[in-house]
Design an enzyme around this catalytic site. Structure first.
Site, PDB file in Angstrom:
ATOM      1  N   HIS A 117      61.004  59.472   9.407  1.00  0.00           N
ATOM      2  CA  HIS A 117      59.544  59.656   9.456  1.00  0.00           C
ATOM      3  C   HIS A 117      59.219  60.436  10.731  1.00  0.00           C
ATOM      4  O   HIS A 117      58.592  59.925  11.665  1.00  0.00           O
ATOM      5  CB  HIS A 117      58.850  58.301   9.465  1.00  0.00           C
ATOM      6  CG  HIS A 117      57.395  58.355   9.080  1.00  0.00           C
ATOM      7  ND1 HIS A 117      56.712  59.537   8.907  1.00  0.00           N
ATOM      8  CD2 HIS A 117      56.485  57.367   8.843  1.00  0.00           C
ATOM      9  CE1 HIS A 117      55.466  59.287   8.581  1.00  0.00           C
ATOM     10  NE2 HIS A 117      55.298  57.982   8.527  1.00  0.00           N
TER      11      HIS A 117
ATOM     12  N   ASP B 135      56.993  47.373  13.216  1.00  0.00           N
ATOM     13  CA  ASP B 135      56.594  47.888  11.907  1.00  0.00           C
ATOM     14  C   ASP B 135      56.723  46.739  10.910  1.00  0.00           C
ATOM     15  O   ASP B 135      57.289  45.689  11.224  1.00  0.00           O
ATOM     16  CB  ASP B 135      57.501  49.063  11.511  1.00  0.00           C
ATOM     17  CG  ASP B 135      57.023  49.807  10.271  1.00  0.00           C
ATOM     18  OD1 ASP B 135      55.872  49.576   9.839  1.00  0.00           O
ATOM     19  OD2 ASP B 135      57.801  50.613   9.735  1.00  0.00           O
TER      20      ASP B 135
ATOM     21  N   CYS C  42      52.901  51.616  13.544  1.00  0.00           N
ATOM     22  CA  CYS C  42      52.629  52.831  12.771  1.00  0.00           C
ATOM     23  C   CYS C  42      51.611  52.612  11.665  1.00  0.00           C
ATOM     24  O   CYS C  42      51.068  53.584  11.138  1.00  0.00           O
ATOM     25  CB  CYS C  42      53.928  53.377  12.191  1.00  0.00           C
ATOM     26  SG  CYS C  42      54.800  52.218  11.133  1.00  0.00           S
TER      27      CYS C  42
ATOM     28  N   ARG D  50      48.251  61.159  14.915  1.00  0.00           N
ATOM     29  CA  ARG D  50      48.917  61.796  13.781  1.00  0.00           C
ATOM     30  C   ARG D  50      48.240  63.140  13.485  1.00  0.00           C
ATOM     31  O   ARG D  50      48.913  64.139  13.200  1.00  0.00           O
ATOM     32  CB  ARG D  50      48.848  60.897  12.537  1.00  0.00           C
ATOM     33  CG  ARG D  50      49.729  59.655  12.557  1.00  0.00           C
ATOM     34  CD  ARG D  50      51.202  59.992  12.413  1.00  0.00           C
ATOM     35  NE  ARG D  50      51.481  60.730  11.203  1.00  0.00           N
ATOM     36  CZ  ARG D  50      51.703  60.179  10.001  1.00  0.00           C
ATOM     37  NH1 ARG D  50      51.660  58.854   9.873  1.00  0.00           N
ATOM     38  NH2 ARG D  50      51.973  60.918   8.954  1.00  0.00           N
TER      39      ARG D  50
END
Length: 320
Positions: free
Chosen positions: A137, A232, A273, A301
């Site tokens: 990712h 996460d 995230c 992002r």
């Protein structure tokens, strides 16, 4: 002062971070900060450019940030589900890659198999961006680096603790840390470790950058004196049938809570995230608390991906 990207990054893929070097990654981060500070200055640099976006997996942050990003740079986006394309009915990836290369300037794809993205890139004549696969990712890692840079203004000497599954987010995070010289400590139970090949590559990169990589099963050891604590979800998309086992394997030991965070630096920052499962991998007290910078991280992002798009597409010359 106007930030520019190096011309030798034009046309490059972002399948993982490994197509890029340390200097190029840091250039992207610095450009992202400049774009965030003065977005209007960069509002037409990708005028006439079209980004195709293919989704095999649901998305919030990837979908909205990429589409908003290309629009804010003066370009356009075409958003497609694989179910809407002939690729969803069995058309070879090779044919899709060649045809789409005739129509648009770049493709961002969010899918399961990393091999699918590699095959797309092999046949395409335009840059391919990995918006997420089961293995990597990279766009999330760019936003993570940007967030850390905004708080610390450097990477060397900064300590990052990652607590949780050795998944795609973790893979890109450990590679990013190793490349830029960020010290990273990983804590995860047996059976959920980082991919061995990725870890081996990261360790070689760390030797060059001076980063330190430390792996343990003890979350408190990883979080001790950390500048940032990152976690996460324990069950990612496609792993729903494993959920009960994963909850049992991680348990309270790997939850980021007040007790675990107490061993970090007093001014530590919490990263995630997203999406998050409150009271599983992290308590609401932590993720919604004063140390949390998850919304800044998510917002980055947009800026990191705008900088990436500018780096891989030939940009319109800006006036100083």
């Amino acid at each position: 002062m106007t930030m520019y990207v190096k011309s030798n990054t034009t046309g490059k893929d972002m399948l993982s971070l490994l197509e890029w070097n340390k200097e190029e990654l840091i250039d992207i981060i610095k450009l992202a900060v400049a774009m965030k500070t003065n977005p209007a200055h960069y509002s037409h640099i990708l005028s006439g450019k079209i980004l195709g976006m293919i989704f095999d997996k649901p998305s919030t942050r990837t979908r909205v940030s990429f589409e908003a990003g290309i629009l804010q740079l003066g370009g356009q986006a075409i958003v497609m589900s694989s179910k809407e394309l002939q690729i969803g009915r069995g058309e070879p990836i090779k044919d899709t890659a060649h045809v789409m290369s005739e129509y648009i300037d770049a493709i961002m794809i969010r899918t399961f198999s990393h091999e699918k993205v590699e095959e797309l890139a092999y046949h395409a004549a335009i840059p391919i961006i990995n918006g997420l696969t089961d293995l990597h990712h990279p766009c999330q890692a760019l936003a993570d680096l940007m967030t850390i840079y905004e708080w610390k203004d450097q990477f060397e000497g900064v300590k990052l603790a990652y607590i949780g599954d050795g998944n795609n987010v973790c893979h890109s995070l450990v590679l990013a840390s190793a490349m830029v010289g960020l010290d990273i400590r990983l804590a995860m139970p047996k059976g959920y470790e980082v991919d061995e090949a990725i870890l081996s590559t990261a360790e070689k990169l760390a030797e060059e950058s001076g980063a330190k990589i430390f792996i343990t099963e003890d979350p408190k050891l990883a979080a001790a004196d950390a500048d940032f604590i990152y976690t996460d979800v324990w069950t990612s998309m496609g792993q729903e049938e494993e959920n009960a086992k994963r909850l049992a394997d991680f348990g309270e030991k790997y939850q980021v809570n007040r007790e675990l965070a107490s061993v970090a630096k007093p001014d530590y920052h919490f990263l995630h995230c997203l999406p998050a499962h409150r009271e599983e991998e992290v308590t609401a007290e932590i993720i919604d608390g004063t140390h949390s910078v998850i919304y800044q991280q998510a917002g980055n992002r947009l800026h990191a991906q705008k900088a990436l798009l500018a780096a891989i597409l030939e940009v319109k010359k800006l006036k100083e």
